[in-house]
Design a protein around this motif. Structure first.
Motif, PDB file in Angstrom:
ATOM      1  N   LEU A  37       0.819  -1.215   0.000  1.00 12.46           N
ATOM      2  CA  LEU A  37       0.000   0.000   0.000  1.00 12.46           C
ATOM      3  C   LEU A  37       0.853   1.265   0.000  1.00 12.46           C
ATOM      4  O   LEU A  37       0.433   2.300  -0.508  1.00 12.46           O
ATOM      5  N   ALA A  38       2.058   1.201   0.579  1.00 13.84           N
ATOM      6  CA  ALA A  38       2.949   2.367   0.622  1.00 13.84           C
ATOM      7  C   ALA A  38       4.065   2.265  -0.406  1.00 13.84           C
ATOM      8  O   ALA A  38       4.649   3.279  -0.786  1.00 13.84           O
ATOM      9  N   ASP A  39       4.381   1.059  -0.872  1.00 10.32           N
ATOM     10  CA  ASP A  39       5.456   0.826  -1.843  1.00 10.32           C
ATOM     11  C   ASP A  39       5.072  -0.416  -2.630  1.00 10.32           C
ATOM     12  O   ASP A  39       5.095  -1.528  -2.098  1.00 10.32           O
ATOM     13  N   ALA A  40       4.723  -0.242  -3.889  1.00 12.35           N
ATOM     14  CA  ALA A  40       4.210  -1.344  -4.705  1.00 12.35           C
ATOM     15  C   ALA A  40       5.234  -2.459  -4.921  1.00 12.35           C
ATOM     16  O   ALA A  40       4.863  -3.568  -5.306  1.00 12.35           O
ATOM     17  N   SER A  41       6.519  -2.217  -4.652  1.00 14.71           N
ATOM     18  CA  SER A  41       7.515  -3.272  -4.802  1.00 14.71           C
ATOM     19  C   SER A  41       7.587  -4.156  -3.551  1.00 14.71           C
ATOM     20  O   SER A  41       8.275  -5.171  -3.548  1.00 14.71           O
ATOM     21  N   TRP A  42       6.913  -3.777  -2.479  1.00 13.56           N
ATOM     22  CA  TRP A  42       6.818  -4.580  -1.267  1.00 13.56           C
ATOM     23  C   TRP A  42       5.433  -5.234  -1.246  1.00 13.56           C
ATOM     24  O   TRP A  42       4.772  -5.301  -2.276  1.00 13.56           O
ATOM     25  N   SER A  43       4.966  -5.709  -0.117  1.00 16.48           N
ATOM     26  CA  SER A  43       3.684  -6.429  -0.061  1.00 16.48           C
ATOM     27  C   SER A  43       2.816  -5.965   1.097  1.00 16.48           C
ATOM     28  O   SER A  43       3.316  -5.565   2.147  1.00 16.48           O
ATOM     29  N   SER A  44       1.514  -6.062   0.885  1.00  8.37           N
ATOM     30  CA  SER A  44       0.523  -5.891   1.932  1.00  8.37           C
ATOM     31  C   SER A  44      -0.336  -7.151   1.924  1.00  8.37           C
ATOM     32  O   SER A  44      -0.386  -7.872   0.925  1.00  8.37           O
ATOM     33  N   PHE A  45      -1.000  -7.432   3.052  1.00  8.46           N
ATOM     34  CA  PHE A  45      -1.768  -8.659   3.196  1.00  8.46           C
ATOM     35  C   PHE A  45      -3.186  -8.335   3.624  1.00  8.46           C
ATOM     36  O   PHE A  45      -3.428  -7.827   4.711  1.00  8.46           O
ATOM     37  N   GLN A  46      -4.110  -8.643   2.728  1.00 10.91           N
ATOM     38  CA  GLN A  46      -5.525  -8.330   2.900  1.00 10.91           C
ATOM     39  C   GLN A  46      -6.249  -9.551   3.465  1.00 10.91           C
ATOM     40  O   GLN A  46      -6.007 -10.676   3.028  1.00 10.91           O
ATOM     41  N   SER A  47      -7.124  -9.319   4.415  1.00  8.90           N
ATOM     42  CA  SER A  47      -7.911 -10.400   4.989  1.00  8.90           C
ATOM     43  C   SER A  47      -8.766 -11.054   3.910  1.00  8.90           C
ATOM     44  O   SER A  47      -9.357 -10.386   3.069  1.00  8.90           O
ATOM     45  N   TYR A  48      -8.861 -12.380   3.946  1.00  2.96           N
ATOM     46  CA  TYR A  48      -9.671 -13.114   2.983  1.00  2.96           C
ATOM     47  C   TYR A  48     -11.161 -12.950   3.251  1.00  2.96           C
ATOM     48  O   TYR A  48     -11.939 -12.709   2.347  1.00  2.96           O
ATOM     49  N   ASN A  49     -11.557 -13.057   4.519  1.00  2.00           N
ATOM     50  CA  ASN A  49     -12.993 -13.038   4.813  1.00  2.00           C
ATOM     51  C   ASN A  49     -13.527 -11.660   5.212  1.00  2.00           C
ATOM     52  O   ASN A  49     -14.719 -11.507   5.397  1.00  2.00           O
ATOM     53  N   HIS A  50     -12.642 -10.686   5.342  1.00  2.00           N
ATOM     54  CA  HIS A  50     -13.035  -9.292   5.562  1.00  2.00           C
ATOM     55  C   HIS A  50     -12.152  -8.454   4.651  1.00  2.00           C
ATOM     56  O   HIS A  50     -11.033  -8.101   5.034  1.00  2.00           O
ATOM     57  N   PRO A  51     -12.561  -8.124   3.431  1.00  2.00           N
ATOM     58  CA  PRO A  51     -11.649  -7.549   2.433  1.00  2.00           C
ATOM     59  C   PRO A  51     -11.161  -6.127   2.698  1.00  2.00           C
ATOM     60  O   PRO A  51     -10.194  -5.703   2.078  1.00  2.00           O
ATOM     61  N   ASP A  52     -11.759  -5.393   3.621  1.00  2.00           N
ATOM     62  CA  ASP A  52     -11.282  -4.024   3.860  1.00  2.00           C
ATOM     63  C   ASP A  52     -10.035  -3.959   4.745  1.00  2.00           C
ATOM     64  O   ASP A  52      -9.158  -3.155   4.485  1.00  2.00           O
ATOM     65  N   PRO A  53      -9.923  -4.743   5.804  1.00  2.00           N
ATOM     66  CA  PRO A  53      -8.741  -4.622   6.657  1.00  2.00           C
ATOM     67  C   PRO A  53      -7.527  -5.364   6.106  1.00  2.00           C
ATOM     68  O   PRO A  53      -7.643  -6.329   5.349  1.00  2.00           O
TER      69      PRO A  53
END
Length: 82
Positions: A37-53
């Motif tokens: 979310l802050a650097d597209a070359s790194w990663s963020s992890f989105q909840s599967y069953n709650h897609p906003d957090p």
């Protein structure tokens, strides 16, 4: 031999847990790896069953939080290493 514990979210907090075979466990312990979310070359992890957090570190703890500020985007961006 018992399998290793994984992170499972419960009430927006995380706890180590063993797979109990339920659909709820699978949903709580599954995350979608997306571009950071802050650097597209790194990663963020989105909840599967709650897609906003997203998984976020805050005050030396992991949390599952909705992200809507620059600080939150930075806290929810991780460099994945081997």
């Amino acid at each position: 031999m018992r399998p290793s514990a994984v992170l499972r979210h419960a009430g927006y907090d995380f706890q180590p847990a063993y797979d109990d075979g339920t659909t709820q466990f699978a949903a709580d312990a599954t995350f979608r790896q997306v571009a950071g979310l802050a650097d597209a070359s790194w990663s963020s992890f989105q909840s599967y069953n709650h897609p906003d957090p997203y998984i976020r570190h805050y005050a030396y703890q992991l949390r599952l939080d909705p992200i809507n500020t620059a600080t939150g985007r930075g806290d929810a961006t991780f460099r994945v290493t081997n």
